[in-house]
Design a protein around this motif. Structure first.
Motif, mmCIF file in Angstrom:
data_model
loop_
_atom_site.group_PDB
_atom_site.id
_atom_site.type_symbol
_atom_site.label_atom_id
_atom_site.label_comp_id
_atom_site.label_asym_id
_atom_site.label_seq_id
_atom_site.Cartn_x
_atom_site.Cartn_y
_atom_site.Cartn_z
ATOM 1 N N SER A 219 0.807 -1.223 0.000
ATOM 2 C CA SER A 219 0.000 0.000 0.000
ATOM 3 C C SER A 219 0.838 1.269 0.000
ATOM 4 C CB SER A 219 -0.922 0.012 1.218
ATOM 5 O OG SER A 219 -0.164 0.123 2.419
ATOM 6 N N GLY A 220 2.160 1.113 0.115
ATOM 7 C CA GLY A 220 3.025 2.280 0.168
ATOM 8 C C GLY A 220 3.058 2.963 1.526
ATOM 9 N N SER A 221 2.527 2.299 2.558
ATOM 10 C CA SER A 221 2.576 2.875 3.905
ATOM 11 C C SER A 221 3.987 2.840 4.470
ATOM 12 C CB SER A 221 1.613 2.120 4.826
ATOM 13 O OG SER A 221 0.278 2.219 4.355
ATOM 14 N N VAL A 222 4.783 1.835 4.072
ATOM 15 C CA VAL A 222 6.211 1.801 4.366
ATOM 16 C C VAL A 222 6.958 1.679 3.038
ATOM 17 C CG1 VAL A 222 5.848 0.751 6.638
ATOM 18 C CG2 VAL A 222 6.312 -0.705 4.673
ATOM 19 N N GLY A 223 8.271 1.905 3.095
ATOM 20 C CA GLY A 223 9.046 1.943 1.871
ATOM 21 C C GLY A 223 8.939 3.309 1.227
ATOM 22 N N ARG B 170 9.319 6.943 0.368
ATOM 23 C CA ARG B 170 9.804 8.103 1.109
ATOM 24 C C ARG B 170 9.266 8.143 2.541
ATOM 25 N NH1 ARG B 170 8.918 13.289 -2.637
ATOM 26 N NH2 ARG B 170 10.187 14.185 -0.942
ATOM 27 N N SER B 171 8.789 6.994 3.034
ATOM 28 C CA SER B 171 8.191 6.953 4.373
ATOM 29 C C SER B 171 9.225 7.012 5.484
ATOM 30 C CB SER B 171 7.360 5.669 4.532
ATOM 31 O OG SER B 171 8.208 4.520 4.547
ATOM 32 N N GLY B 172 10.484 6.725 5.178
ATOM 33 C CA GLY B 172 11.501 6.638 6.220
ATOM 34 C C GLY B 172 11.585 5.269 6.859
ATOM 35 N N TRP B 173 10.763 4.320 6.393
ATOM 36 C CA TRP B 173 10.804 2.918 6.820
ATOM 37 C C TRP B 173 11.235 2.090 5.603
ATOM 38 C CZ3 TRP B 173 9.106 0.887 11.665
ATOM 39 C CH2 TRP B 173 8.524 1.811 12.545
ATOM 40 N N VAL B 174 12.502 1.700 5.558
ATOM 41 C CA VAL B 174 13.034 0.946 4.422
ATOM 42 C C VAL B 174 13.130 -0.526 4.820
ATOM 43 C CG1 VAL B 174 14.941 0.683 2.809
ATOM 44 C CG2 VAL B 174 14.356 2.963 3.689
ATOM 45 N N PRO B 175 12.327 -1.418 4.224
ATOM 46 C CA PRO B 175 12.345 -2.824 4.637
ATOM 47 C C PRO B 175 13.738 -3.444 4.536
ATOM 48 C CG PRO B 175 10.445 -2.394 3.254
ATOM 49 C CD PRO B 175 11.311 -1.161 3.186
ATOM 50 N N ALA B 176 14.101 -4.191 5.579
ATOM 51 C CA ALA B 176 15.367 -4.930 5.611
ATOM 52 C C ALA B 176 15.145 -6.175 6.472
ATOM 53 C CB ALA B 176 16.493 -4.070 6.177
ATOM 54 N N HIS B 177 14.177 -6.990 6.078
ATOM 55 C CA HIS B 177 13.768 -8.138 6.883
ATOM 56 C C HIS B 177 14.866 -9.199 6.919
ATOM 57 C CE1 HIS B 177 9.907 -6.234 6.754
ATOM 58 N NE2 HIS B 177 9.774 -6.416 5.448
ATOM 59 N N LEU B 178 15.010 -9.842 8.079
ATOM 60 C CA LEU B 178 16.019 -10.880 8.257
ATOM 61 C C LEU B 178 15.368 -12.263 8.164
ATOM 62 C CD1 LEU B 178 18.214 -9.488 11.175
ATOM 63 C CD2 LEU B 178 18.341 -9.012 8.724
ATOM 64 N N GLU C 68 -4.986 2.923 0.568
ATOM 65 C CA GLU C 68 -4.892 1.591 -0.009
ATOM 66 C C GLU C 68 -4.622 0.533 1.047
ATOM 67 O OE1 GLU C 68 -2.395 -0.914 -3.414
ATOM 68 O OE2 GLU C 68 -2.057 1.248 -3.190
ATOM 69 N N PHE C 69 -3.984 0.911 2.149
ATOM 70 C CA PHE C 69 -3.724 -0.066 3.200
ATOM 71 C C PHE C 69 -5.023 -0.700 3.677
ATOM 72 C CE2 PHE C 69 -3.765 -0.995 7.755
ATOM 73 C CZ PHE C 69 -2.812 -1.990 7.817
#
Length: 375
Positions: A41-45, A47-55, A242-243
């Motif tokens: 939905s673009g809520s993260v990623g 320009r949100s300042g939350w860049v996914p980096a899942h482990l 969209e979320f």
């Protein structure tokens, strides 16, 4: 066990069935479908300042554990506040951002963050976070709203534990709301009965909706509520329109939407998510002001649902001493923190110890002032 830990810039890089099989589906907020809804939905990623980096931790190509992680460029939407830390470190000449955040974005709900069935895998995920910070010049790693067991494991692994508090309602096997009221002092019992009666005077009805009872029109109404509350509290709502469409598509069976309606039109509402043993209150909003309607929709209705469905507790979100009078008791919550700079770490260790003592004293004090009958 020989673990390999990989970093993934999108939740879609990890198959949903594999992610959920690690135990992530024990809490609705750590499921693949919830985290995917945030990203899709673009809520993260972006320009949100939350860049996914899942482990993702694997042993012989078998996924053993995961951790929802994000590279953060600010401290917004976390609810365990470190703004003062960032200011102090930057005044001392350091660079606090970017940092690594292991969390569910915008969600102050306790749950497993080092998602694995083996403590060795959980420790491996913590070690990977520290290594990721060192290799990419991140100031530190922060694991927020983790479980108490994870906090203890993290402390043993060299992370600094932090204690904060929320207000949770606990179900002591009550048959109905009146059974819960019977455990309160006489004055508090009368106050809550009056409060609920006043809330019903807005001139309409209150409905609890789940699953297919929720329609796209209900989300249209709730979006207007969410925007109003978000604009007043945060300046800009975190979630996109969209979320909520994604939530409807993939998680409406996990949702409890409480709506106040008059003449068939919603005027106020609260969104909760339903876990295996809890109701999690998330967002509230209204287009009209009515006495006590907020308390009825957000707190009392959630208690009604938890009792009728045999759920153990209601977590009504961050902050709010006003919840105490409504039967929500102070409960310790946990986080873990690792910073690369040794001098900064020493200062934080001293601060966190004093903060933990203060939080423990505050919880004890507030519990004594709770609404329940003495003895």
């Amino acid at each position: 066990m020989t673990l390999s830990v990989t970093v993934h810039q999108a939740i879609a890089e990890i198959p949903a069935a594999e992610w959920d099989a690690t135990g992530a589906d024990s809490n609705p907020f750590t499921t693949h479908r919830f985290l995917a809804a945030l990203e899709d939905s673009g809520s993260v990623g972006g320009r949100s300042g939350w860049v996914p980096a899942h482990l993702a931790a694997r042993d012989d190509d078998v996924l053993k554990g995961v951790a929802p992680c994000y590279v953060k460029l600010h401290s917004q939407g976390e609810y365990i506040f470190d703004h003062a830390w960032a200011d102090a470190f930057q005044r001392a000449g350091g660079q606090y951002y970017p940092k690594l955040q292991c969390a569910v974005p915008f969600t102050p709900v306790t749950g497993q963050r080092l998602i694995a069935r083996d403590p060795r895998v959980q420790t491996g995920l913590l070690n990977a976070m520290a290594q990721l910070c060192l290799q990419n010049n991140l100031s530190g790693a922060h694991v927020t709203f983790c479980t108490e067991a994870e906090a203890e494991l993290g402390a043993a692994a060299g992370f600094m534990p932090r204690a904060t508090q929320q207000f949770h309602w606990l179900n002591d096997g009550y048959e109905d709301y009146e059974a819960f009221l019977s455990q309160l002092s006489s004055r508090k019992r009368k106050n809550l009965r009056k409060e609920r009666a006043r809330a019903q005077e807005f001139g309409g009805t209150i409905r609890q909706l789940t699953g297919d009872e929720i329609t796209p029109a209900h989300w249209d109404a709730f979006w207007s509520f969410y925007q109003d509350t978000g604009a007043r509290k945060w300046g800009r709502p975190y979630l996109t329109r969209e979320f909520f469409d994604r939530l409807h598509e993939t998680m409406r069976d996990d949702c409890l939407l409480v709506l106040a309606e008059r003449d068939g039109q919603p005027i106020a509402g609260a969104l909760n998510l339903i876990g295996s043993d809890a109701v999690f209150g998330r967002y509230w909003g209204t287009t009209e002001e009515h006495p006590f309607l907020h308390f009825e929709i957000c707190y009392h209705q959630a208690i009604d649902f938890a009792i009728s469905h045999g759920l153990a507790r209601v977590e009504a979100g961050a902050q709010g001493e006003h919840k105490l009078a409504r039967g929500y008791l102070p409960t310790e919550t946990h986080s873990l923190h690792w910073v690369a700079d040794p001098g900064f770490r020493g200062a934080l260790e001293d601060y966190l110890q004093r903060e933990r003592d203060a939080v423990g004293e505050e919880i004890e004090f507030l519990r004594d002032w709770g609404p329940f009958r003495r003895g």
